[in-house]
Design an enzyme around this catalytic site. Sequence first.
Site, short mmCIF file in Angstrom:
data_model
loop_
_atom_site.label_atom_id
_atom_site.label_comp_id
_atom_site.label_asym_id
_atom_site.label_seq_id
_atom_site.Cartn_x
_atom_site.Cartn_y
_atom_site.Cartn_z
N CYS A 82 7.53 -11.90 11.57
CA CYS A 82 8.13 -11.90 10.24
C CYS A 82 9.64 -11.71 10.35
CB CYS A 82 7.53 -10.78 9.40
SG CYS A 82 8.24 -10.64 7.75
N CYS A 88 11.71 -4.73 5.65
CA CYS A 88 10.62 -4.61 4.69
C CYS A 88 9.72 -3.43 5.04
CB CYS A 88 9.80 -5.91 4.68
SG CYS A 88 8.35 -5.86 3.62
N CYS A 169 4.63 -13.70 3.46
CA CYS A 169 4.19 -12.43 4.03
C CYS A 169 3.00 -12.71 4.93
CB CYS A 169 3.81 -11.45 2.92
SG CYS A 169 3.08 -9.91 3.54
N GLN A 293 -11.99 -3.20 -1.87
CA GLN A 293 -11.30 -3.13 -0.59
C GLN A 293 -10.47 -4.39 -0.34
OE1 GLN A 293 -11.02 -0.64 1.43
NE2 GLN A 293 -12.82 0.66 1.30
N TYR A 322 -18.51 9.64 -4.02
CA TYR A 322 -17.31 9.02 -4.60
C TYR A 322 -17.62 7.53 -4.70
CZ TYR A 322 -14.40 13.17 -3.61
OH TYR A 322 -13.85 14.43 -3.57
N GLU A 343 -19.00 9.48 -9.83
CA GLU A 343 -17.58 9.11 -9.86
C GLU A 343 -16.95 9.71 -11.11
OE1 GLU A 343 -14.01 8.04 -9.39
OE2 GLU A 343 -15.36 7.28 -7.83
N CYS A 418 -9.88 7.32 4.76
CA CYS A 418 -8.70 6.49 5.05
C CYS A 418 -7.57 7.32 5.63
CB CYS A 418 -8.23 5.77 3.79
SG CYS A 418 -7.78 6.87 2.43
#
Length: 463
Positions: A82, A88, A169, A293, A322, A343, A418
């Site tokens: 890139c 960026c 991108c 996702q 969750y 949730e 995550c």
Amino acid sequence: MKRKVENYIVPVKKNEDYIITIDNMGYEGEGVGKIDGFTVFVAGAIVGEKVLIKIVKISKNFGFGKLLEVIEKSISRIEPICSIYKSCGGCNLQHIDYAAQLEFKTNRVIQAINRIGKLEKVVVHKALGMESPYNYRNKVQLPSSNKNGEVKIGFYAARSHDIINMENCYIQDSVADIVVKLTRQWIKEFNIQCYNEENHKGILRHVMIRKGSKTGQVMVVLVTNGKSLPYKEEFIAIVTKKIKGIVSVIQNINSEKTNVILGDTCLTLWGKDTITDYIGEFKFEVSPLSFFQVNSVQTEILYDKVLEYANLSGGEVVLDAYCGTGTISLFLSGMAKKVYGVEIVPQAIENAKINAKVNNVENTEFLVGEAEIIIPKLINDGVIADVVVVDPPRKGCDKTLLEAISKMGPKTIVYVSCDPGTLARDLGILNELGYITKEIQPVDMFPQTAHIENVALLKKTEK
């Protein structure tokens, strides 16, 4: 020579150059080395390299250096594809070959488990990567501006809100590049005023693009500062003529002074309210506000690992603590007797119910509320889960939730995370509550960045 900075002494001076050897990698993928025992973080440097740096920031225990020159290169260093990579903030590991990226991410998980979780003998498998680690994002949200006559649409520079103008991108689907080009042309031609954070004026805040990886359906969302959107018919005409697969053009209204991208109100300007996509055999209707996702290829790998760790035989009751819009719940439903999804976001639960209906899944039940409150109610109603799955946000689970899960006493917990740090913290808490972490499988959902997803398998200890 050591120098005094405020009330502490350090061996470096701001704005001076130093040669340093990189012997570790930091949390965000930056190189880490020492100058007379003083830790310095250097973005863009790789383990094993000798580099020339300029000290740009100093604190009591560590400093930050700007990479000026690589004197001795790592064999893992490659040329980023890139052209705006260095400015960026969209990704930060393009200078490292992909095999080394996966190694770094695996080690990052191991270090977190050892240092934060204080856990030993946990098997951490090598991160599962992609065959082609580019153009994987099915959703992208890009801010816009037109200060001083220049129209900019792109990612923010690292640690700032300065927009780096982007022509293409390499981590997003290529259709987004076309949408950005057309939107920029529309802004120029019709003199559309982009949002200014400083004075809260202007119309267009962000452009969001979603694409169904299996269906090819495209959604374009214009996020506006208020309901007014001039020349929207012209925009619709431009994108519907040029974008293959487009089925939805939507205006999202966000008039708040906030860094949150999307507002609560969506107006369908053209086409459908949603796009359709699949994860495995399951069909999902995805709206602008839906959580879905962003890496469809790796999502299937992630969910297959969740299903493997759950090890269902058909007679189990499963709690998805969750559940979001029910994606994992649906994956589990085919092998479980009953799945309860919990949730706190009401709209997500409504989406989960719709997704279950669309897929003719009848053994799921979705409940609105905090899991730590819902779980005791389920226990009082006689519901005991054999398997609990948690997939919390980056901050991890509240301790009260982990305690509630332990009181329910499932034989298996599958923890999807995550963030290695909060995962390690929570696994340490669960260990004290009687659950041993057997193994962890990192899954690379975000190539070219330092982020790494994980699936952990925990088993209840026998008394």
